[in-house]
Design a protein around this motif. Sequence first.
Motif, mmCIF file in Angstrom:
data_model
loop_
_atom_site.group_PDB
_atom_site.id
_atom_site.type_symbol
_atom_site.label_atom_id
_atom_site.label_comp_id
_atom_site.label_asym_id
_atom_site.label_seq_id
_atom_site.Cartn_x
_atom_site.Cartn_y
_atom_site.Cartn_z
ATOM 1 N N THR B 128 20.930 -44.275 60.672
ATOM 2 C CA THR B 128 20.441 -42.921 60.919
ATOM 3 C C THR B 128 21.593 -41.940 60.733
ATOM 4 O O THR B 128 22.763 -42.330 60.783
ATOM 5 C CB THR B 128 19.894 -42.751 62.350
ATOM 6 N N LEU B 129 21.239 -40.697 60.476
ATOM 7 C CA LEU B 129 22.217 -39.605 60.410
ATOM 8 C C LEU B 129 21.758 -38.545 61.397
ATOM 9 O O LEU B 129 20.707 -38.650 62.014
ATOM 10 C CB LEU B 129 22.259 -39.007 58.998
ATOM 11 N N LYS B 130 22.553 -37.462 61.495
ATOM 12 C CA LYS B 130 22.159 -36.389 62.397
ATOM 13 C C LYS B 130 20.796 -35.816 61.990
ATOM 14 O O LYS B 130 20.006 -35.413 62.842
ATOM 15 C CB LYS B 130 23.225 -35.279 62.333
ATOM 16 N N TRP B 278 13.168 -31.166 66.817
ATOM 17 C CA TRP B 278 13.319 -32.452 66.123
ATOM 18 C C TRP B 278 14.742 -32.978 66.256
ATOM 19 O O TRP B 278 15.713 -32.244 66.071
ATOM 20 C CB TRP B 278 12.969 -32.267 64.650
ATOM 21 N N LYS B 279 14.860 -34.241 66.607
ATOM 22 C CA LYS B 279 16.170 -34.902 66.652
ATOM 23 C C LYS B 279 16.033 -36.249 65.960
ATOM 24 O O LYS B 279 15.003 -36.897 66.065
ATOM 25 C CB LYS B 279 16.592 -35.132 68.105
ATOM 26 N N ALA B 280 17.088 -36.652 65.264
ATOM 27 C CA ALA B 280 17.040 -37.946 64.601
ATOM 28 C C ALA B 280 16.962 -39.049 65.648
ATOM 29 O O ALA B 280 17.774 -39.096 66.566
ATOM 30 C CB ALA B 280 18.281 -38.132 63.729
ATOM 31 N N GLN B 281 15.960 -39.906 65.528
ATOM 32 C CA GLN B 281 15.830 -41.024 66.458
ATOM 33 C C GLN B 281 15.696 -42.314 65.672
ATOM 34 O O GLN B 281 15.277 -42.307 64.528
ATOM 35 C CB GLN B 281 14.553 -40.884 67.299
ATOM 36 N N ASP B 282 16.062 -43.399 66.344
ATOM 37 C CA ASP B 282 15.818 -44.712 65.778
ATOM 38 C C ASP B 282 14.658 -45.307 66.568
ATOM 39 O O ASP B 282 14.841 -45.833 67.651
ATOM 40 C CB ASP B 282 17.076 -45.567 65.913
#
Lengths: 363, 366
Positions: B128-130, B278-282
């Motif tokens: 993942t990235l930011k 929105w936030k990058a999540q795994d």
Amino acid sequence: MQLRLEPRALQSRAMRYASPLIAAALTLVMGFILFAALGKNPPAAFYAFFIAPINSVGGLAELFLKASPLVLIALGLAVGFRSNIWNIGAEGQLTLGAIAAGWVALDPAFADSPLLLAAMIVAGILGGMAWAAIPAFLRTRFNANEILVSLMLTYVAQLLVNWLVFGPWRDPQGFNTPQSALFADGALFPILIANTRLNASVLLTLAAVVVSWVFLEKSFLGYKTRVVGLSSAAARYAGFSEKRTVWVGMLAGGAAAGLAGVGEVAGPLGQLLPTISPGYGFTAIIVAFVGRLDPVGIVFAGLLMSLLYLGGDSAQISMGLPAAAAALFQGALLFFLLGADVLVNFRVRVIRAVPLDQPRAAL
Amino acid sequence: MRIVNRRDFLKASSSLGIAALGARALDAFAQDVLNVGVVHQYPIGEVGWETQHALGWKAMEAAFPGKVKVTVVADVQQAQDSERVFRELASQGNKLIFGTTFSHMAPMLKVARTAPNTHFDCCASVTTLKNMGAFEARNYEASYVAGVIAGRMTRSNTLGWVGAFPIPQTVWRMNGFMLGARSVNPKAVCNVVWINTWNDPAKEKDAVNALISQGADVLAGSPNTPVQGVAAEERGAWSIANCSDFSKFVPKKQLTGDIFDWRSAYIDSARDALAGTWKAQDRFRGLGEGGFCAMVPYNAAIPAEVVADAKQREKDIVSGKLKVFAGPLKDRDGKQRVAAGGSLSDKEIRSINWLVEGINGPFPKS
């Protein structure tokens, strides 16, 4: 009434230039009907297909990036095709070129060497040639059909690269996913235009255009291969070796495809994946024929083919055109281009049929 | 998919220039609408991998009527092309872009780094990235439940598995299936035939026939087509659907199936993007409400107590009471992989490259 194709004694000069125009006109008509039937505005669809993808620097860079391997492979194949050597396995030779280049790139002994990229290029060319040498040898030694052998070897090459990326070359940091480690920066072609993907491998393709033009049009060896293609009996009479022609034709295709493989793994991919080529080796056959086996024609054909790919995606994005309709339109253009080329060598004659059961007196 | 006024506008406009200008002007004042791009590797069919993703983004469209505009690009098969398409979608003003397969990860990473104001989400990505999230299904939970049913329904104690490629996603699913079967039937074994493809009807059928000849009476596998179920039904064997519900093609002998349900992956991501949060999540989710996998309705021929058992396991998995990869757990070579009382970490699951006891057959690995 009956239509008959009669061979022309001489190629029609007028048709050489007119046939692409006829094809373009037919494609436009066909596209107009297709897009209108799908409820899309045809002019806007043509715009999305042919103008939108290349109305920016980035778009042009993508055009050249995509055309480069197609042109390169088609140039190599044209050498063989001119002498009736049918190398259908460029896809496999490309894969072997990519594997050979990847082998060099992933070898720690070569890391940090300033000659890394050069070594990859040499390895890739040799890899492609080695794969093409197998059908060449079997053809010259046992008269095995090079179409079948080269085609089948494509699948062998595919399995080989699969085995490598699922097995020994699998990225140790990659969650056991089937791909090699990313190549180091020194193993990648430098980018020519900032913020695009256009890289220096395009320059190799340009060089190949010049080399193949000199070879095909100006060299004695190129002349000899052409004679073998036009008439093998005449070539034998003149003392030209058919075996050598086979070798030259196959190896030229293999070298070009291998180099194209280097261009992919050291270019947009940057690593080895289970599938290296999106069918470039097969598409290049179409490019070679649409370009009439002529180096300059192949450049135009490669650019057109590349534009069609970009246009298909662009039409999906901007028009919501279904992927299948885009593919249909692409296929129609190629069909009309190759079809209209028949008019160069043949003329259409209309013959009024006389029904067999009609009594002669009635005429 | 497209907003109607633009299509009508294009229809009405007759000149190229006006069409191009008009399209731009419309994009410019459509700021309150979230433009979403989705890239599919293959054409979207009636069932299968692409279909499950299409159900996901269609549910997203339905969840935010008029607020989300989806642009779909299908049949982008190779990494070389998907990078260009991702970049094109980003430059055309799509603020949320989905990749639908693992092979979209590498090209999406490259594009995401150069488009910091665009949100990316990639199915099956391991990085993942930011501005790039990942989503993946714990479908070993679903395959475990399917395994419980298979283990209870087999008469020969032999299950059959048609293998596609030995990647972690297929390996964890296969292991889950076997563990489920063994949990109710310690004598169960599973034979594997690898066919090295996701979709090849002839090879799938051959593999099924070979497995049935080896005694298998319940068939499962990784290639996401109905062919295995159809071939099994022809021979009178049970089957487990994969990816989508194949009951339309396998009307009698499909026991159940473990399928993907990506609706919440798309909906949650779009909701966050619309709200500006929105936030990058795994995201790695299994069975249950808002999960990424689900069971196909159970075949009416399955005895009620077996169905009850399966449903109880589903509940226990969702509640966390039942862990599929709980220790003590040995691989088939006898090596201890999880000690008693422990369970595999997500990282270990996502890079799994060993098979549990009971799975017979070759296992190509590094």
